[in-house]
Scaffold this motif. Structure first.
Motif, PDB file in Angstrom:
ATOM      1  N   ASP A   1      58.847  18.592  30.903  1.00 21.66           N
ATOM      2  CA  ASP A   1      57.748  17.589  30.685  1.00 21.66           C
ATOM      3  C   ASP A   1      56.726  18.207  29.998  1.00 21.66           C
ATOM      4  N   TYR A   2      56.228  19.384  30.314  1.00 26.67           N
ATOM      5  CA  TYR A   2      55.135  20.036  29.330  1.00 26.67           C
ATOM      6  C   TYR A   2      55.598  20.280  28.085  1.00 26.67           C
ATOM      7  N   GLU A   3      56.829  20.585  27.844  1.00 28.42           N
ATOM      8  CA  GLU A   3      57.280  20.932  26.332  1.00 28.42           C
ATOM      9  C   GLU A   3      57.391  19.848  25.744  1.00 28.42           C
ATOM     10  N   ALA A   4      57.765  18.665  26.315  1.00 30.13           N
ATOM     11  CA  ALA A   4      57.826  17.178  25.491  1.00 30.13           C
ATOM     12  C   ALA A   4      56.437  16.750  25.209  1.00 30.13           C
ATOM     13  N   VAL A   5      55.654  17.330  25.897  1.00 28.44           N
ATOM     14  CA  VAL A   5      54.101  16.931  25.575  1.00 28.44           C
ATOM     15  C   VAL A   5      53.834  17.652  24.179  1.00 28.44           C
ATOM     16  N   LEU A   6      54.097  18.663  23.997  1.00 25.98           N
ATOM     17  CA  LEU A   6      54.120  19.559  22.883  1.00 25.98           C
ATOM     18  C   LEU A   6      54.637  18.963  21.734  1.00 25.98           C
ATOM     19  N   LYS A   7      56.109  18.623  21.972  1.00 18.85           N
ATOM     20  CA  LYS A   7      56.761  17.839  20.748  1.00 18.85           C
ATOM     21  C   LYS A   7      56.310  16.599  20.224  1.00 18.85           C
ATOM     22  N   ASN A   8      55.470  15.988  21.312  1.00 21.28           N
ATOM     23  CA  ASN A   8      55.184  14.617  20.848  1.00 21.28           C
ATOM     24  C   ASN A   8      53.628  14.325  20.528  1.00 21.28           C
ATOM     25  N   THR A   9      52.765  15.251  20.811  1.00 29.23           N
ATOM     26  CA  THR A   9      51.459  14.951  20.693  1.00 29.23           C
ATOM     27  C   THR A   9      51.106  14.933  19.346  1.00 29.23           C
ATOM     28  N   LYS A  10      50.016  14.335  19.072  1.00 30.21           N
ATOM     29  CA  LYS A  10      49.425  14.319  17.880  1.00 30.21           C
ATOM     30  C   LYS A  10      48.239  15.124  17.725  1.00 30.21           C
ATOM     31  N   GLN A  11      47.690  15.475  19.186  1.00 30.35           N
ATOM     32  CA  GLN A  11      46.381  16.212  19.021  1.00 30.35           C
ATOM     33  C   GLN A  11      46.300  17.656  19.011  1.00 30.35           C
ATOM     34  N   PRO A  12      45.212  18.202  18.541  1.00 29.90           N
ATOM     35  CA  PRO A  12      45.203  19.578  17.968  1.00 29.90           C
ATOM     36  C   PRO A  12      45.791  20.493  19.156  1.00 29.90           C
ATOM     37  N   ILE A  13      46.334  21.563  18.671  1.00 33.57           N
ATOM     38  CA  ILE A  13      46.949  22.746  19.734  1.00 33.57           C
ATOM     39  C   ILE A  13      46.173  23.992  19.363  1.00 33.57           C
ATOM     40  N   PHE A  14      45.770  24.642  20.238  1.00 34.03           N
ATOM     41  CA  PHE A  14      44.934  25.982  19.980  1.00 34.03           C
ATOM     42  C   PHE A  14      45.826  26.785  20.711  1.00 34.03           C
ATOM     43  N   LEU A  15      46.177  28.227  19.888  1.00 31.96           N
ATOM     44  CA  LEU A  15      46.867  29.244  20.302  1.00 31.96           C
ATOM     45  C   LEU A  15      45.953  30.383  20.438  1.00 31.96           C
ATOM     46  N   TYR A  16      45.557  30.894  21.412  1.00 32.87           N
ATOM     47  CA  TYR A  16      44.447  31.825  21.621  1.00 32.87           C
ATOM     48  C   TYR A  16      45.103  33.391  21.840  1.00 32.87           C
ATOM     49  N   MET A  17      44.570  33.991  21.131  1.00 33.42           N
ATOM     50  CA  MET A  17      44.987  35.611  20.995  1.00 33.42           C
ATOM     51  C   MET A  17      43.661  36.358  21.436  1.00 33.42           C
ATOM     52  N   HIS A  18      43.883  36.896  22.750  1.00 32.90           N
ATOM     53  CA  HIS A  18      42.454  37.473  23.246  1.00 32.90           C
ATOM     54  C   HIS A  18      42.199  38.948  22.901  1.00 32.90           C
ATOM     55  N   GLY A  19      41.214  39.573  23.143  1.00 35.22           N
ATOM     56  CA  GLY A  19      40.983  40.542  22.856  1.00 35.22           C
ATOM     57  C   GLY A  19      41.483  42.002  23.793  1.00 35.22           C
ATOM     58  N   ASN A  20      40.966  43.230  23.641  1.00 35.94           N
ATOM     59  CA  ASN A  20      41.668  44.188  24.560  1.00 35.94           C
ATOM     60  C   ASN A  20      41.050  44.230  25.984  1.00 35.94           C
ATOM     61  N   SER A  21      41.694  44.660  27.087  1.00 36.73           N
ATOM     62  CA  SER A  21      41.282  44.710  28.467  1.00 36.73           C
ATOM     63  C   SER A  21      41.399  43.653  29.020  1.00 36.73           C
ATOM     64  N   GLY A  22      41.397  43.537  30.516  1.00 33.00           N
ATOM     65  CA  GLY A  22      41.655  42.174  30.990  1.00 33.00           C
ATOM     66  C   GLY A  22      43.189  41.301  30.821  1.00 33.00           C
ATOM     67  N   ASN A  23      43.106  40.236  30.918  1.00 34.35           N
ATOM     68  CA  ASN A  23      44.231  39.309  30.640  1.00 34.35           C
ATOM     69  C   ASN A  23      43.932  38.168  30.473  1.00 34.35           C
ATOM     70  N   ARG A  24      44.934  36.904  30.567  1.00 35.77           N
ATOM     71  CA  ARG A  24      44.431  35.691  29.864  1.00 35.77           C
ATOM     72  C   ARG A  24      43.780  34.865  31.195  1.00 35.77           C
ATOM     73  N   ALA A  25      43.537  35.445  32.153  1.00 32.93           N
ATOM     74  CA  ALA A  25      42.898  34.868  33.182  1.00 32.93           C
ATOM     75  C   ALA A  25      41.496  35.447  33.453  1.00 32.93           C
ATOM     76  N   SER A  26      40.970  36.182  32.507  1.00 33.31           N
ATOM     77  CA  SER A  26      39.502  36.743  32.448  1.00 33.31           C
ATOM     78  C   SER A  26      38.517  35.649  32.338  1.00 33.31           C
ATOM     79  N   ASN A  27      37.526  35.592  32.966  1.00 28.99           N
ATOM     80  CA  ASN A  27      36.530  34.660  32.997  1.00 28.99           C
ATOM     81  C   ASN A  27      35.968  34.034  31.995  1.00 28.99           C
TER      82      ASN A  27
END
Length: 356
Positions: free
Chosen positions: A114-140
């Motif tokens: 379902d989630y993947e289908a949303v990406l395939k069919n959306t017209k809205q902008p999509i942001f791919l985030y590349m984080h800095g060093n230390s921490g992880n994708r859950a950092s505040n």
């Protein structure tokens, strides 16, 4: 006649002798400490690729602790799925896909398909985030930015490089994290297949990663709709030289040989000022003047390098300079009151120029 303070006299006060011995001991300890800090440790650093990588990537600093990445809602991320991809180097990467605000209450979006289908069919902008060093994708501070994108009704995909978060342990190197990121971006562009604009957002070390990735894709004539660079540097050599901690050693004549050259020789370069010439999509640089991790001047240097390559074209290269009075520093540009309008305007213009 001997006075009372002769060191050879039995009448010398014991406190004076103790003080003298203590001073000699302090001088000895100071000399040894100086030789260790400014002699032995730098030499060990110079010859240890492992230490250099740990200092650069700081992936051993895992915060917040004990995150259950499979349950992003437990840390306040609604409408988020956790999933994994294998890169072309067969490294397992952990990702989140975050739905825009308008889809948060859609009860039909449940499974990965379902989630993947949303990406395939959306017209809205999509942001791919590349984080800095230390921490992880859950950092505040990263969660704050995801929620900003979400409130703007944009999709978000974020991930952890190898050795970060719940991604697989693998040899850390510049090309390692660049290949991880390139694989994720290629996957996303393939899923979207041109139906929606895709933007890349890099922060701190992630600016070096994202610029290198887009430079590689630029040689293949593949580009996203735009690139945001938050708190960037121009190259690792200058960042090492200007970092606040480097100022302790910078006065030493061997600083460049001991500290800077090993990174270059071991291909930990992140030369954004060279790679940026191969990027053909619009670029927005965001930098706070009170950044105490990556000096504002390095963001200016990167902007100047981009201008030199691409010309003074505001549709191609822009820079937002954020005054120190806002107190946003290195990590909290996400709190800048004008940021939502800056993002919306850039997204609109970039997408418009792409479709014209």
């Amino acid at each position: 006649m001997c006075n009372n303070y002769c060191l050879n006299c039995k009448n010398v006060p014991q406190t004076s002798i103790q003080l003298t011995r203590y001073l000699f001991w302090m001088i000895k300890v100071s000399i040894i400490t100086y030789l260790i800090i400014f002699g032995l440790l730098p030499i060990i650093f110079h010859y240890s690729y492992t230490i250099q990588k740990k200092i650069l990537f700081l992936n051993f600093v895992q915060w917040p602790l004990n995150v259950d990445f499979s349950k992003p809602e437990s840390i306040g991320m609604k409408g988020t799925r956790n999933f994994y991809l294998k890169t072309d180097q067969q490294v397992k990467i952990g990702l989140w896909q975050i739905l825009p605000q308008s889809l948060l209450n859609d009860s039909t979006i449940i499974t990965d398909d379902d989630y993947e289908a949303v990406l395939k069919n959306t017209k809205q902008p999509i942001f791919l985030y590349m984080h800095g060093n230390s921490g992880n994708r859950a950092s505040n501070h990263r969660l704050e930015l995801y929620k900003l994108f979400q409130n703007l009704d944009y999709h978000v995909v974020c991930f952890d490089y190898r050795g970060y978060g719940d991604s697989e342990e693998a040899e850390l190197s510049e090309m390692g994290v660049v290949n991880d990121s390139k694989s994720v971006l290629e996957w996303l562009l393939k899923i979207v297949n041109g139906t929606a604009p895709v933007f890349v957002w890099g922060h701190s070390l992630g600016t070096g990663v994202s610029v290198h990735v887009l430079a590689l894709l630029g040689t293949e004539k593949i580009q996203p709709s735009g690139l945001f660079l938050e708190s960037p540097f121009n190259n690792i050599a200058d960042e090492l030289s200007e970092h606040p901690l480097a100022q302790i050693f910078k006065h030493l004549p061997w600083f460049h040989w001991v500290i800077v050259e090993p990174f270059y020789n071991n291909y930990l370069r992140f030369e954004s000022d060279k790679h940026i010439k191969k990027i053909q999509c619009p670029i927005m640089i965001l930098h706070a003047k009170d950044d105490n991790i990556i000096p504002f001047a390095l963001g200016e240097k990167l902007f100047e390098a981009a201008i030199n390559y691409h010309g003074n074209n505001t549709n191609q290269i822009q820079m937002t300079r954020i005054d120190a009075s806002h107190g946003l520093g290195h990590k909290y540009i996400c709190r800048y009151k004008d940021l939502p309008n800056i993002i919306k305007s850039f997204v609109y213009e970039a997408h418009k120029n792409q479709t014209d």
